[in-house]
Every structure is written in structure tokens, then in C-alpha cells.
Design an enzyme around this catalytic site. Structure first.
Site, short mmCIF file in Angstrom:
data_model
loop_
_atom_site.label_atom_id
_atom_site.label_comp_id
_atom_site.label_asym_id
_atom_site.label_seq_id
_atom_site.Cartn_x
_atom_site.Cartn_y
_atom_site.Cartn_z
N ALA A 544 11.45 58.32 55.67
CA ALA A 544 11.99 59.66 55.38
C ALA A 544 11.48 60.07 54.01
O ALA A 544 12.22 60.14 53.03
CB ALA A 544 13.52 59.62 55.41
N ASN A 546 10.27 62.64 52.27
CA ASN A 546 10.77 63.69 51.38
C ASN A 546 12.18 63.39 50.92
O ASN A 546 12.54 63.68 49.77
CB ASN A 546 10.71 65.04 52.10
CG ASN A 546 9.30 65.47 52.39
OD1 ASN A 546 8.51 65.71 51.48
ND2 ASN A 546 8.95 65.56 53.67
N ASP A 547 12.99 62.80 51.80
CA ASP A 547 14.37 62.45 51.44
C ASP A 547 14.42 61.41 50.33
O ASP A 547 15.13 61.57 49.33
CB ASP A 547 15.12 61.92 52.66
CG ASP A 547 15.57 63.02 53.60
OD1 ASP A 547 15.73 64.17 53.15
OD2 ASP A 547 15.79 62.74 54.79
N VAL A 548 13.70 60.30 50.52
CA VAL A 548 13.81 59.21 49.55
C VAL A 548 13.21 59.62 48.21
O VAL A 548 13.69 59.21 47.14
CB VAL A 548 13.17 57.91 50.07
CG1 VAL A 548 13.92 57.39 51.28
CG2 VAL A 548 11.68 58.09 50.38
N ALA A 551 15.61 61.86 46.40
CA ALA A 551 16.69 61.09 45.78
C ALA A 551 16.29 60.63 44.39
O ALA A 551 17.05 60.77 43.42
CB ALA A 551 17.05 59.90 46.65
#
Length: 783
Positions: A544, A546-548, A551
Site C-alpha cells: 500500500a 501511498n498509504d505507508v 504515514a
């Protein structure tokens, strides 16, 4: 009193008072110092007489911007004297993969040791004190760290990436750890050594993949280039174009099936109404074809309209060039132009971090080698505070964060801030974060407060919490916080020092600002998929990505604003977005100027883009070969032929494709160990491409606490990522676990000053709720 206030200096840049010596080479460490320069630090890139080969890459126009360049010859006494003077008065010293202070001379080491305020950032390429190769390498890290074998594909085996995103993530996470140490220094007055290894960058990126049952075999990745989730993926439409569908979680998965007329999937006893079971191997194989056929019967326009009508995030697969020029990217300031004497007019990504009071700047192009030779080293400056040594659990110990995020990116940012020592409270709905089951790893370390923020009593309680907090994080679309009466303007009335951080899909501004978005959709729209697999067969990153990265970027955003607040006494509103992150992760490819090399485009099951930067199959596995030469190796033009000759491969044609085929044939007859030895003898770098199960059993990684072994409620064992950074004086230790929904409601309210009667009243009107522990089990992998 802060240095900035004493000096009456610039209050428009968060790091305006920070002096940075960047002694690094490569990509990851320069990316870390890029963030410091973007936010006002005086960054001097110290180079040896021979230029860094990475500075010739197009991406160097981005990661070297806002810096000065000074060449230092360690054999020249005057140059060493300059470096001694500079490091003795610097705030930060950054060392990259192959760098050490010892290489610059013992007097430089001594000067650094004598500077008690100095924060030294070390970024070894693999583990601290151990690397199976020389220097940094995205490919070698992905191969040896198990990520390459974890990428979804058609045929299985390791897959090469199109962008060095592990190095970019290493850089942004290292920058967050470094600035956290700067925040701590405002309290203690002391520096420390911060170590963020390539493995720690890797585990930040692969947190889900590394959350496994170590007794089970590695899952088959022969699930196609879209991954193993049947509703969270890209689909080809009837007109030959592709879309990405972001149907993740029970609400969207169920809604999509009903909208497509596929209720029979839910009714099937193998699913039995639990949509997450579609991702299980035995169900994926019969569920997916039904969905593929449903989208293949609709045009792209029809498919996007259908998904949008039921609120499912979606978008078309686009190219990198289209995305950089998209009105959304322009609208959020992620497309900037800088005049560069060497390159001309350069179009490049802006800053993915938005500090509204102390914004990023882009007033310096990347310097030429030694452009600022003769610069006067920094002079000493008075420090009014006496050092007050702190030995605490993490550099952010003593700071409180209210994290309202759900799903992946925002909760994971909360975990990372807890990893840095902050007291992080997960502020979630009474029913809990809907991604709680799959998001076990992202929610570790946070205490849970279950609260109804739509109620007047709930809002009032939240306002009182803000009075005793430092940061508020939300993952909502722009405008939602205002509708809940908890936007920055309202919270700043309650606590003028508060820092707020908002993470949304597309950011603030631009035509897509209010649209829902998720990682899989942003991968498609940003050109990540088409750059990797081509327009006819786009490839989704199993991470993931873009998500990680968002974060880590959100954690960096928070600590930048906290540092500024510690210096000026003023909070501010900050924000970032998945869209901005998608540009950051492709910064080397997003740079445009006349004469830049043509962009490469990958293909499904990509093994490599060149014969000497590629995966090769062996008799017992795979190896990865990296074309960057080790010291003493042959010239780049001859390295391939030297390699081929060493293993008696046919080089007579001189054609590189033919040589590659000959090499592949020869290497298949060797074991991986023999092949790595042969490649190394030719002056190239190589490692075995390890499956994740092998990585997780590596005693060096276990000893370094890259992973922890945890005990589930049923007494089985599972593994989770563990230590994300090292701090010489403020190290946080031990594994972190998530709270159950509302598990800490009473404790959080009590600590904020609520008495028993007030808490009872909130519980009676349903403004808050309590709950027990979370179920400690390994969740079903959703990708």
C-alpha cells in the site's frame, strides 16, 4: 527562550535556525536533507573531489534543491580545518549508506563529539554494521529484504520496481526521526545519534507483508499484476481502458457486489456474507472472474459512474506525465518550476508537506559540484539553556497526539509517532475504526477513546482533551472537521499552541479535493501502474505504497510543526495527501527539462530494465544483479562482458540482449550462492532474492529487532515489524499492541481532568463508550 526568538530571526520557515552538514552520497540520505532544506534549514552538501554519480541523475534536481555545495578534500589540511569548524557549530550531520566521520579524519570526529548539541543521523544501507553489499541499492534491498518476492505477478518470482521507492521511504522516515530528535533537543538541550537503517525503511514500507505466521509457507504471488483482492484492484473496461476500484472493507465490498448484480457471491456458503473471505486463495479464484466479466461489459465512463454513485473511490489509469500536469496536482502545489543553470527550466514535484504558517520554499536550484566553495563555516552562537539530560522512552516522550484517522495511513502515522515516544490516543467512533480487523498492525501502541463527535457532549469532551494535547491528526476530506466543530480555527481558540494535521486523498485545492480516494486508486491515477506494466497491462504495487509513505510523511509533518512551535510558541494547521505522496514517490521520473533521458516503461513480470540491473534465476532460486560498481571493479562499459566471461557465457555477438540470454542460461546452472560469488568477482553487486520466510528467520534481523514474535489469543505465534529507529539516548523499547475499541476511554478522560461524575454522565448519554481488549490474532491479508 528559543534561538529564533532571541535572534529576532525568520519566522516563515520551520527550520530557519537549523544548520545541516550533509556528508552523504546516494539517494536516501539526500532525500532526508531535502526536507530540511525545503523548510528553511541551511543545508551544506559536503562532497569529495570526485562528484557523486547519483548527482547526475534527473532526480538530483529535486533531492539536492535548497542546498549549498562545498567540496572538501580530506587530504588537504585547510579543507579539514573548514569541516572541523563547521561540524563544531552544526545542528545536524547526515551520513549516508557508505559514509562515516572517520573517513574525513580524526579531528572531524573529535569536533563532532565535542558538539553536545549535534544530532548525527546515520543511514546504513541494510543493518547497522552489516550490509551484504557496498552502498545503497533499492533493488538489492528489495531482493534481500523479501519485498521483491512478495510482489503480485503472473508467473511468480521476484519483480523489479520502476522507481527506487524504498530509498525514498527510507529518506522520509529518517527525516521524521531526525526532526523528532530536534524536538527533543528543545527540551534537553542535547543532541544524540539517530540511526535509521535500510531495513527500518523497508519494514516501514512492508509492515503488512511482514505481519505473518512464521510457521506457514510463503503465499503464492501468482495472482496476476492486480493483486489478491477481487474488489480492490484495476479492471479492464469494454472500451479497452482501465479503471481502479477502491472497494475495500465490508461496506464497499458488499455495496459493489450488489451494484454489479453479484449477490450470489455473498450468498455462497464459502463466503457466507463475510466479504473479506473473497481474498482467501480458495475463494479468490472463483470470485475474481465474475467481477472481471462485470466490468468488461461496461465502458470506463459507465464503470466510474456506477462506482461513484455508491460512494466507492475510483479513477482511471493515467500516465505519469498526465498526472504531473493534472489540475489536481497543480491545485495542491505539487508542480513547481525552478530555473537551473545546468538544466534550464526544470519542472519538478513540490513539497508533499503543507505547513500553512511556515510553508516550504523552492528558492534554490540544485547546486553544481563545489558551487559554494569558499563559504565561511558557521560561527558559534550563544545557547542560554543549560543542558538537561533526559533518558526517556522515545524523543517525543511528553507530547500527546489525538489521532482521529481510520483505515491505514492516518492510524499508521499514529503508530509511528508512538514509536517515537508520543502518547497517542486513537479517537474513534463508538463502533470503532471499520478497518480494525485488517488494520491490527497500524493501530499498535495507541490508546483508544471511543467517542461520538457528532453529539454536543462528545464535541465538548473532545475540546477539553485538546486543551491538554499537542497534535490532532485527522484523515477526513476537507470541510468535514468544520462540520463537526473541531476544525483548526475552533481548536486554536481552545489551545492556541495546537498543531493539526489533516491527511486526505487529494489534498486541499483542485477539482478532486472533495473526492474519496484510496491507495489503489491513486496508484492508477498517478501513473504508477502504467509506468510499471504499460498501458495495456498496468501493474499494482502489492505494498500500500501511498498509504505507508503518507504515514511516514504525516509523522514528519507533525514533528516539523512541533519543532517550529517549540521555537516560536505558535501552533499551526498542516496537511498532506495521498496524491502528493504519489508524486513524491516518483520524483526522479516526474522531473522534466529539455534533454532529460527518456523515461523507461516496464512490463508485467518485470525482471529488470538492463542486463546488469536485473533478476536472474539460478538452480535453487534467484539472484539480483546491480550495475553500480564496487570500488576496484571494472569500468561500467566492460562489467557485463567481464561477468559473462567469468561464468563462461557466450559474449561473441556483443548484442546485450543476446548476452543477457546467454547469462541467464549459464546462471540457471549455478546455485544462488555460486552465482552471487561469480557476479561479485566481476566487480558487480549481487544478493540472493530471498522469500519472506527466509528473511524473517534471519538471525541478524531478529537480533536487530526488525521483527518481534507475538503470541495470539489462541497461543499461536505471529510476527510483526518491531524497532523502526535507533536513538542513542532516547530509545523506546519493547513491542506495541493495539487497544480494543474504547479500552482506554476512562483512563484518557481521567488524565485530561474529567472526574468520575463527568465520565459517568458522558457514558450515560452515549457520548463515549468503554470496551475491552482487542482480539490478538493475525488478520487476513487484504493484498
Amino acid at each position: 527562550m528559543s534561538v529564533r526568538k532571541q535572534a529576532g530571526g525568520d519566522d516563515t520557515s520551520a527550520l530557519a535556525d537549523i544548520r545541516v552538514l550533509d556528508l552523504s552520497t546516494g539517494i536516501a540520505a539526500p532525500v532526508a536533507s531535502m526536507f530540511l532544506g525545503d523548510f528553511g534549514a541551511d543545508v551544506i552538501k559536503v562532497a569529495s573531489p570526485e562528484p557523486d554519480v547519483y548527482d547526475s541523475l534527473p532526480g538530483a534536481a529535486v533531492w539536492n534543491r535548497n542546498k549549498r555545495s562545498v567540496v572538501i578534500d580530506s587530504t588537504v589540511e585547510a579543507d579539514r580545518d573548514w569541516l572541523v569548524a563547521a561540524i563544531g557549530n552544526a545542528d545536524v550531520c547526515i551520513l549516508g549508506a557508505a559514509d562515516s566521520l572517520a573517513a574525513w579524519g580524526p579531528e572531524v570526529e573529535s569536533a563532532a563529539a565535542a558538539n553536545i548539541r549535534l544530532i548525527e543521523l546515520r543511514m546504513p544501507p541494510y543493518l547497522d554494521g552489516y550490509a551484504p553489499w557496498e552502498g545503497e541499492s533499492n533493488g538489492l534491498l528489495a531482493a534481500y529484504g523479501g519485498q521483491a518476492m512478495r510482489q503480485s505477478s503472473v508467473a511468480g518470482g521476484p519483480i523489479e520496481t520502476m522507481s527506487p521507492y524504498l530509498l525514498y521511504i527510507h529518506g522520509v522516515w529518517a527525516a521524521a526521526c531526525l526532526v523528532a530528535a530536534l524536538v527533543e533537543r528543545t527540551v534537553s538541550g542535547l543532541g544524540q545519534v539517530v540511526t535509521v537503517t535500510g531495513v527500518q525503511g523497508l519494514i516501514e514500507a512492508t509492515v503488512t507483508a511482514m505481519s505473518v505466521d512464521p510457521t506457514l509457507p510463503d503465499p503464492s504471488m501468482k495472482v496476476g499484476p492486480a493483486g489478491r483482492h477481487p474488489t480492490y484492484r484495476q479492471f479492464r473496461c469494454s472500451d479497452g481502458t482501465w479503471i481502479s476500484c477502491g472497494a475495500l472493507g465490508p461496506k464497499f465490498e458488499t455495496g459493489l457486489l450488489k451494484a454489479l448484480g453479484l449477490d450470489d457471491i455473498l450468498a455462497d456458503p464459502r463466503i457466507d456474507g463475510v466479504s473479506a473471505r473473497m481474498a482467501l486463495t480458495e475463494n479468490f479464484e472463483w470470485c475474481l472472474p465474475k467481477l472481471v466479466d462485470a466490468f468488461a461489459s461496461r465502458t470506463r465512463e459507465e464503470s466510474l459512474a456506477l462506482l461513484s454513485s455508491i460512494g466507492i473511490p475510483c479513477g482511471p489509469a493515467m500516465s505519469r506525465e498526465e498526472w504531473l500536469d493534472h489540475p489536481q496536482i497543480r491545485g495542491i502545489g505539487m508542480r513547481v518550476e525552478i530555473d537551473d543553470p545546468a538544466r534550464g527550466r526544470v519542472v519538478m514535484p513540490g513539497s508533499a508537506i503543507n505547513l500553512t504558517r511556515t510553508p516550504a520554499r523552492f528558492d534554490r536550484h540544485a547546486p553544481s559540484h563545489g558551487e559554494h566553495n569558499g563559504a565561511t563555516p558557521w560561527s558559534a552562537r550563544p545557547v542560554s539553556e543549560e543542558p538537561a539530560p533526559r533518558f526517556v522512552e522515545g524523543p517525543l516522550a511528553g507530547f500527546r497526539v489525538l489521532n482521529m484517522g481510520t483505515f491505514v495511513a492516518s492510524p499508521y502515522a499514529g503508530f509511528l509517532l508512538k514509536e517515537l515516544g508520543a502518547d497517542v490516543i486513537k479517537v474513534e467512533p463508538l463502533t470503532g475504526d471499520p478497518f480494525r480487523g485488517s488494520g491490527y498492525a497500524y493501530n499498535r501502541g495507541m490508546r483508544s477513546l471511543a467517542i461520538d463527535l457528532k453529539s454536543e457532549a462528545g464535541q465538548g469532551a473532545f475540546h477539553r482533551l485538546v486543551k491538554v494535547s499537542d497534535v490532532v491528526i485527522d484523515g477526513m476530506r476537507p470541510g468535514v472537521m468544520s462540520s463537526l466543530n473541531i476544525d483548526y480555527e475552533k481548536l486554536a481558540e481552545i489551545n492556541q499552541n495546537i498543531v493539526t494535521m489533516s491527511l486526505s486523498a487529494y489534498g486541499e485545492g483542485g477539482p478532486l479535493s472533495q473526492a474519496p480516494g484510496v491507495d489503489m486508486v491513486v496508484q492508477a491515477m498517478s501513473g504508477m501502474m502504467t509506468s510499471w506494466g504499460g498501458e495495456d497491462d498496468p501493474v499494482a504495487n502489492t505494498i500500500a505504497i501511498n498509504d505507508v509513505t503518507a504515514a511516514a510523511l504525516s509523522a514528519l509533518t507533525c514533528v516539523l510543526a512541533l519543532y517550529d512551535r517549540q521555537q516560536t510558541g505558535r501552533g499551526q494547521r498542516t496537511w498532506d495527501s495521498l496524491a502528493a505522496v504519489s508524486v513524491f514517490l516518483q520524483m526522479g521520473d516526474m522531473v522534466k527539462y529539455d534533454g532529460r533521458p527518456e523515461l523507461a516503461v516496464g512490463r508485467s513480470d518485470l525482471r529488470g530494465l538492463s542486463p546488469v540491473q536485473s533478476y536472474y534465476e539460478t538452480s535453487d532460486g534467484w539472484i539480483y544483479v546491480d550495475s553500480t560498481l564496487v570500488k576496484g571493479g571494472p569500468a561500467a562499459a566492460t562489467s557485463m562482458l567481464v561477468f559473462a566471461e567469468l561464468i563462461n557465457s557466450d559474449t561473441s555477438s556483443g548484442d546485450m540482449d543476446a548476452v543477457r540470454e546467454s547469462l541467464a542460461k549459464s546462471l540457471r546452472e549455478l546455485t544462488s550462492e555460486e552465482a552471487v560469488a561469480a557476479v561479485s568477482a566481476a566487480g558487480l553487486r549481487a544478493v540472493q532474492a530471498r522469500p519472506l520466510s527466509s528473511v524473517l528467520r534471519d538471525p541478524r534481523l531478529l537480533d536487530a529487532e526488525a521483527v518481534h514474535v507475538r503470541t495470539a489469543d489462541d497461543k499461536s505465534s505471529f510476527m510483526m515489524t518491531a524497532r523502526y529507529a535507533g536513538f542513542s539516548r532516547t530509545q523506546r523499547r519493547g513491542p506495541l499492541s493495539p487497544d480494543g475499541v474504547g479500552q482506554s476511554t476512562v483512563a484518557v478522560l481521567t488524565a485530561a481532568g474529567f472526574d468520575d461524575d463527568e465520565i459517568t454522565a458522558l457514558l450515560e448519554v452515549g457520548a463515549v463508550r468503554t470496551g475491552g481488549p482487542v482480539q490478538h490474532v493475525l488478520p487476513i491479508a487484504y493484498r
